[in-house]
Design a protein around this motif. Structure first.
Motif, PDB file in Angstrom:
ATOM      1  N   SER A 124       0.820  -1.221   0.000  1.00 12.00           N
ATOM      2  CA  SER A 124       0.000   0.000   0.000  1.00 12.00           C
ATOM      3  C   SER A 124       0.850   1.266   0.000  1.00 12.00           C
ATOM      4  CB  SER A 124      -0.931   0.020   1.220  1.00 12.00           C
ATOM      5  OG  SER A 124      -1.877  -1.001   1.145  1.00 12.00           O
ATOM      6  N   VAL A 125       1.674   1.443   1.033  1.00  7.99           N
ATOM      7  CA  VAL A 125       2.380   2.706   1.226  1.00  7.99           C
ATOM      8  C   VAL A 125       3.406   2.959   0.113  1.00  7.99           C
ATOM      9  CG1 VAL A 125       3.874   4.025   2.771  1.00  7.99           C
ATOM     10  CG2 VAL A 125       2.007   2.641   3.719  1.00  7.99           C
ATOM     11  N   ILE A 126       4.314   2.009  -0.097  1.00 12.21           N
ATOM     12  CA  ILE A 126       5.361   2.204  -1.115  1.00 12.21           C
ATOM     13  C   ILE A 126       4.764   2.361  -2.513  1.00 12.21           C
ATOM     14  CG2 ILE A 126       7.331   1.092  -2.270  1.00 12.21           C
ATOM     15  CD1 ILE A 126       8.172   0.071   0.533  1.00 12.21           C
ATOM     16  N   PRO A 127       3.822   1.498  -2.933  1.00 17.13           N
ATOM     17  CA  PRO A 127       3.245   1.731  -4.268  1.00 17.13           C
ATOM     18  C   PRO A 127       2.432   3.018  -4.361  1.00 17.13           C
ATOM     19  CG  PRO A 127       2.215  -0.164  -3.210  1.00 17.13           C
ATOM     20  CD  PRO A 127       3.366   0.231  -2.363  1.00 17.13           C
ATOM     21  N   ALA A 128       1.759   3.418  -3.275  1.00 19.29           N
ATOM     22  CA  ALA A 128       0.986   4.669  -3.312  1.00 19.29           C
ATOM     23  C   ALA A 128       1.920   5.858  -3.489  1.00 19.29           C
ATOM     24  CB  ALA A 128       0.155   4.822  -2.036  1.00 19.29           C
ATOM     25  N   ILE A 129       3.053   5.846  -2.788  1.00 20.56           N
ATOM     26  CA  ILE A 129       4.036   6.927  -2.964  1.00 20.56           C
ATOM     27  C   ILE A 129       4.538   6.951  -4.405  1.00 20.56           C
ATOM     28  CG2 ILE A 129       6.387   7.659  -2.344  1.00 20.56           C
ATOM     29  CD1 ILE A 129       5.720   6.680   0.538  1.00 20.56           C
ATOM     30  N   TYR A 130       4.800   5.758  -4.951  1.00 21.23           N
ATOM     31  CA  TYR A 130       5.290   5.678  -6.327  1.00 21.23           C
ATOM     32  C   TYR A 130       4.247   6.194  -7.321  1.00 21.23           C
ATOM     33  CZ  TYR A 130       6.722   3.753 -10.793  1.00 21.23           C
ATOM     34  OH  TYR A 130       7.054   3.617 -12.106  1.00 21.23           O
ATOM     35  N   VAL A 131       2.999   5.767  -7.150  1.00 19.89           N
ATOM     36  CA  VAL A 131       1.936   6.192  -8.061  1.00 19.89           C
ATOM     37  C   VAL A 131       1.741   7.712  -7.970  1.00 19.89           C
ATOM     38  CG1 VAL A 131      -0.568   6.061  -8.459  1.00 19.89           C
ATOM     39  CG2 VAL A 131       0.760   3.961  -8.185  1.00 19.89           C
TER      40      VAL A 131
END
Length: 197
Positions: free
Chosen positions: A57-64
């Motif tokens: 959740s957190v790492i992909p959300a930051i990336y997106v």
């Protein structure tokens, strides 16, 4: 072309996360109304849940949202995004069916609820932990949808940490509660991949 494919992958990932929340929310509200009779929460379980939250959740959300870490990007491919979309759709189907079958027995942590029953229907007829199956499919889908080495590995590592810190404890809890009935269920099912593991 690669940039627009990458955007499509990000959009599908966001839609998948929204679907996950829409599926989970009513079950989480309903579960709060059912009394917990046994609580097996522990530090390793909290670490596993935290790792899954961070990696899926957190790492992909930051990336997106920001494109960080851009240095780990690689060219997005339409075939990879298509595979990721299929994996995410399969994950959401299993996730929804799992919640539906569990009903009031569902809990985010290792808990036994009042009048807890051993569920062996739906996806539980094939694997003992279909919720983890859905998380595994989501992590794989994330790796295909988001064309970034760090983000792809983060989801897979987050899932693996959750699974390996929690599944043995969950099975011990079920054996303590259901005894031979659960042992027989273990003998006829696999953990998360039908007929394989």
């Amino acid at each position: 072309m690669s940039a627009s494919v990458a955007v499509v992958g990000k959009i599908i990932w966001v839609l998948g996360v929204v679907a996950w929340y829409v599926i989970r929310y009513p079950h989480a509200r309903r579960a709060k109304r059912v009394r917990v009779v046994s609580d097996r929460r522990s530090l390793p379980e909290a670490i596993g849940l935290g790792a899954a939250l961070l990696g899926m959740s957190v790492i992909p959300a930051i990336y997106v949202a920001t494109g960080i870490p851009e240095s780990a990007d690689y060219p997005a491919r339409a075939w990879a995004v298509a595979i990721g979309a299929i994996l995410y759709i399969a994950a959401m189907w299993v996730f929804r069916r799992t919640h539906k079958e569990l009903g009031k027995n569902w809990s985010i942590t290792l808990e036994i609820r009042d009048n807890h029953k051993l569920i062996c229907n739906g996806p539980y007829a094939h694997v003992r932990h279909p919720m983890y199956t859905s998380f595994m499919l989501m992590a794989l889908g994330q790796a295909f949808l988001l064309s970034n080495w760090v983000v792809g590995l983060a989801g897979l590592i987050g899932f693996a940490v959750l699974f390996f810190l929690r599944v043995d404890k969950e099975e011990r809890m079920m054996l303590d509660v259901f005894g031979q009935e659960y042992r027989a269920y273990m003998d006829r099912t696999k953990r998360i991949i039908p007929y394989i593991y």
